[in-house]
Design an enzyme around this catalytic site. Structure first.
Site, PDB file in Angstrom:
ATOM      1  N   GLU A  47      -7.471   6.004  -6.335  1.00  0.00           N
ATOM      2  CA  GLU A  47      -6.194   5.806  -7.030  1.00  0.00           C
ATOM      3  C   GLU A  47      -6.472   5.652  -8.516  1.00  0.00           C
ATOM      4  OE1 GLU A  47      -4.649   1.827  -6.549  1.00  0.00           O
ATOM      5  OE2 GLU A  47      -2.579   2.433  -6.971  1.00  0.00           O
ATOM      6  N   ASN A 110       2.804   6.741  -9.996  1.00  0.00           N
ATOM      7  CA  ASN A 110       1.430   6.558  -9.534  1.00  0.00           C
ATOM      8  C   ASN A 110       1.225   7.645  -8.480  1.00  0.00           C
ATOM      9  OD1 ASN A 110      -0.996   5.742  -8.479  1.00  0.00           O
ATOM     10  ND2 ASN A 110      -0.494   3.556  -8.459  1.00  0.00           N
ATOM     11  N   LYS A 127       3.473   7.353  -5.226  1.00  0.00           N
ATOM     12  CA  LYS A 127       3.377   6.074  -4.513  1.00  0.00           C
ATOM     13  C   LYS A 127       4.749   5.441  -4.285  1.00  0.00           C
ATOM     14  CE  LYS A 127       0.701   1.745  -4.797  1.00  0.00           C
ATOM     15  NZ  LYS A 127      -0.337   1.045  -5.637  1.00  0.00           N
ATOM     16  N   GLU A 146       2.665  -2.717 -11.684  1.00  0.00           N
ATOM     17  CA  GLU A 146       3.008  -1.375 -11.182  1.00  0.00           C
ATOM     18  C   GLU A 146       4.523  -1.179 -11.105  1.00  0.00           C
ATOM     19  OE1 GLU A 146      -0.508  -1.245  -7.939  1.00  0.00           O
ATOM     20  OE2 GLU A 146       0.607   0.600  -8.188  1.00  0.00           O
ATOM     21  N   CYS A 172      -3.028   3.158  -1.996  1.00  0.00           N
ATOM     22  CA  CYS A 172      -3.287   1.730  -2.087  1.00  0.00           C
ATOM     23  C   CYS A 172      -2.377   0.822  -1.266  1.00  0.00           C
ATOM     24  CB  CYS A 172      -3.267   1.305  -3.552  1.00  0.00           C
ATOM     25  SG  CYS A 172      -4.151  -0.225  -3.799  1.00  0.00           S
ATOM     26  N   ASN A 197      -6.984   0.429  -5.719  1.00  0.00           N
ATOM     27  CA  ASN A 197      -7.525  -0.514  -6.716  1.00  0.00           C
ATOM     28  C   ASN A 197      -7.028  -1.889  -6.284  1.00  0.00           C
ATOM     29  OD1 ASN A 197      -8.168   0.923  -9.808  1.00  0.00           O
ATOM     30  ND2 ASN A 197      -7.229   2.171  -8.256  1.00  0.00           N
TER      31      ASN A 197
HETATM   32  N1  ING Z   1      -3.334  -3.006  -5.184  1.00  0.00           N
HETATM   33  C1  ING Z   1      -3.274  -3.996  -4.182  1.00  0.00           C
HETATM   34  C2  ING Z   1      -3.248  -3.450  -2.758  1.00  0.00           C
HETATM   35  O1  ING Z   1      -2.212  -3.305  -2.140  1.00  0.00           O
HETATM   36  C3  ING Z   1      -2.223  -6.049  -3.344  1.00  0.00           C
HETATM   37  C4  ING Z   1      -2.175  -4.990  -4.420  1.00  0.00           C
HETATM   38  C5  ING Z   1      -3.428  -6.696  -3.030  1.00  0.00           C
HETATM   39  C6  ING Z   1      -1.074  -6.341  -2.679  1.00  0.00           C
HETATM   40  C7  ING Z   1      -3.438  -7.653  -2.007  1.00  0.00           C
HETATM   41  C8  ING Z   1      -1.068  -7.293  -1.652  1.00  0.00           C
HETATM   42  C9  ING Z   1      -2.258  -7.965  -1.312  1.00  0.00           C
HETATM   43  O2  ING Z   1      -4.349  -3.234  -2.260  1.00  0.00           O
HETATM   44  C10 ING Z   1      -2.569  -1.911  -5.381  1.00  0.00           C
HETATM   45  N2  ING Z   1      -2.891  -1.149  -6.447  1.00  0.00           N
HETATM   46  O3  ING Z   1      -1.645  -1.607  -4.653  1.00  0.00           O
END
Ligand code: ING
Length: 313
Positions: A47, A110, A127, A146, A172, A197
């Site tokens: 990503e 995205n 996305k 985001e 992601c 990420n």
């Molecule tokens: N990053 C994270 C993901 O979904 C996240 C954001 C992390 C949301 C942990 C909830 C819990 O892996 C992106 N870029 O979506």
């Protein structure tokens, strides 16, 4: 005749604010060559693979934000990647920030693309599940903007016949939502690929890293098994200007088993020869959608966004 697609997840180590796109593309090309040398015909990059994970920064000047976007794909910086992939006959998935002039306006997504082994762009995905917040959280150790910098994807979850199979894409946070994979499985997807990420820490509550890695694997393994499909997840990993992103790139079989996973938080290519027919018996038996699904019982899934609990007595 079994249909094998030897696939690589090309995990990308940190990209710092000071790193040029050209230097990043050179790293992507190195990994593409490594994958090709291992016999791979398909490489899954990550990503937002061309820049640092910029949604971690609060920026008010749109021109500053737009420095992280691509106005064309391929563009001058990414053309060498497309050329080398075509020369080697390798298809790839690439995530990037898309600046799109469409419907009389400027839009920002995205985005990921699927490029076939002849170097042509087969499909595009934008996305859908954008995590994080819109406003500045000054007290947070980093931002996750985001929802501020991107619009919600407007292309749905399409699939494409390419590279000898039916392939889909997501990005992601999408991997945490079962609807993502079910919609593509209902279109016959045999493999869904994605980049991510994911920060090593949670800005909302103290969550141990092992638990974050568990949730990442759980999401992808469940998706693979419950839809009888291959799922490939490729990280952007490591510390970007001091901000940690976890690795854990992996290739998951339709059985739900992890068949390859990254060991580092740097540029690392993992490979597996994926039998695209492996999910057949799962889709013909335990998850035979035609035979077992009861859509008349599922209405709330598309009729209702949030929770409405029963009335208190
Ligand atoms: N990053 C994270 C993901 O979904 C996240 C954001 C992390 C949301 C942990 C909830 C819990 O892996 C992106 N870029 O979506």
């Amino acid at each position: 005749m079994p249909r094998y697609l030897k696939t690589a997840a090309a995990q990308l180590g940190p990209i710092h604010l000071a790193d040029s796109r050209a230097s990043v593309v050179a790293r992507l090309i190195d990994m593409l060559r490594d994958a090709h040398a291992s016999g791979c015909r398909f490489v899954v990059f990550t990503e937002l693979a061309l820049t640092t994970f910029f949604p971690r920064y609060w920026m008010e000047d749109q021109a500053e934000v737009d420095r992280f976007f691509e106005a064309s794909m391929p563009g001058p910086d990414t053309r060498p990647l497309f050329d080398e992939a075509k020369r080697l006959g390798v298809g790839f998935y690439l995530g990037y920030a898309e600046l799109a002039e469409e419907d009389g306006g400027t839009h920002r997504y995205n985005t990921s693309i699927l490029v076939d082994q002849d170097g042509g762009i087969v499909g595009k995905y934008r996305k859908v599940h954008l995590p994080g917040h819109v406003d500045h959280l000054p007290e947070a150790p980093f931002q996750h903007l985001e929802k501020r910098y991107f619009e919600v994807g407007n292309l749905g979850f399409p699939v494409w016949r390419t590279m000898g199979g039916v392939l889909g894409m997501c990005i992601c946070n999408d991997r945490r939502w079962p609807e993502t994979f079910r919609v593509m499985a209902l279109q016959g997807a045999e493999m869904v690929v994605l980049g991510y990420n994911t920060p090593t820490t949670n800005i909302y509550h103290d969550e141990p890293l092992h638990l974050r890695m568990f949730h990442h694997r759980l999401s992808m393994q469940a998706a693979a098994y419950q839809n009888g499909m291959w799922v490939v997840g490729t990280a952007k990993a490591g510390k970007e200007d001091g901000h940690g992103l976890y690795g854990g790139s992996c290739i998951v079989a339709p059985t739900g088993e992890i068949v390859a996973q990254a060991l580092t938080e740097d540029d690392e290519v993992i490979v597996f020869d994926c039998d695209l027919d492996l999910g057949d018996y799962i889709r013909r038996t335990v998850f035979n959608f035609d035979k077992h699904r009861r859509i008349e019982a599922y209405g709330l899934i598309t009729e209702r966004t949030g929770v409405i609990p029963p009335p208190t007595r």
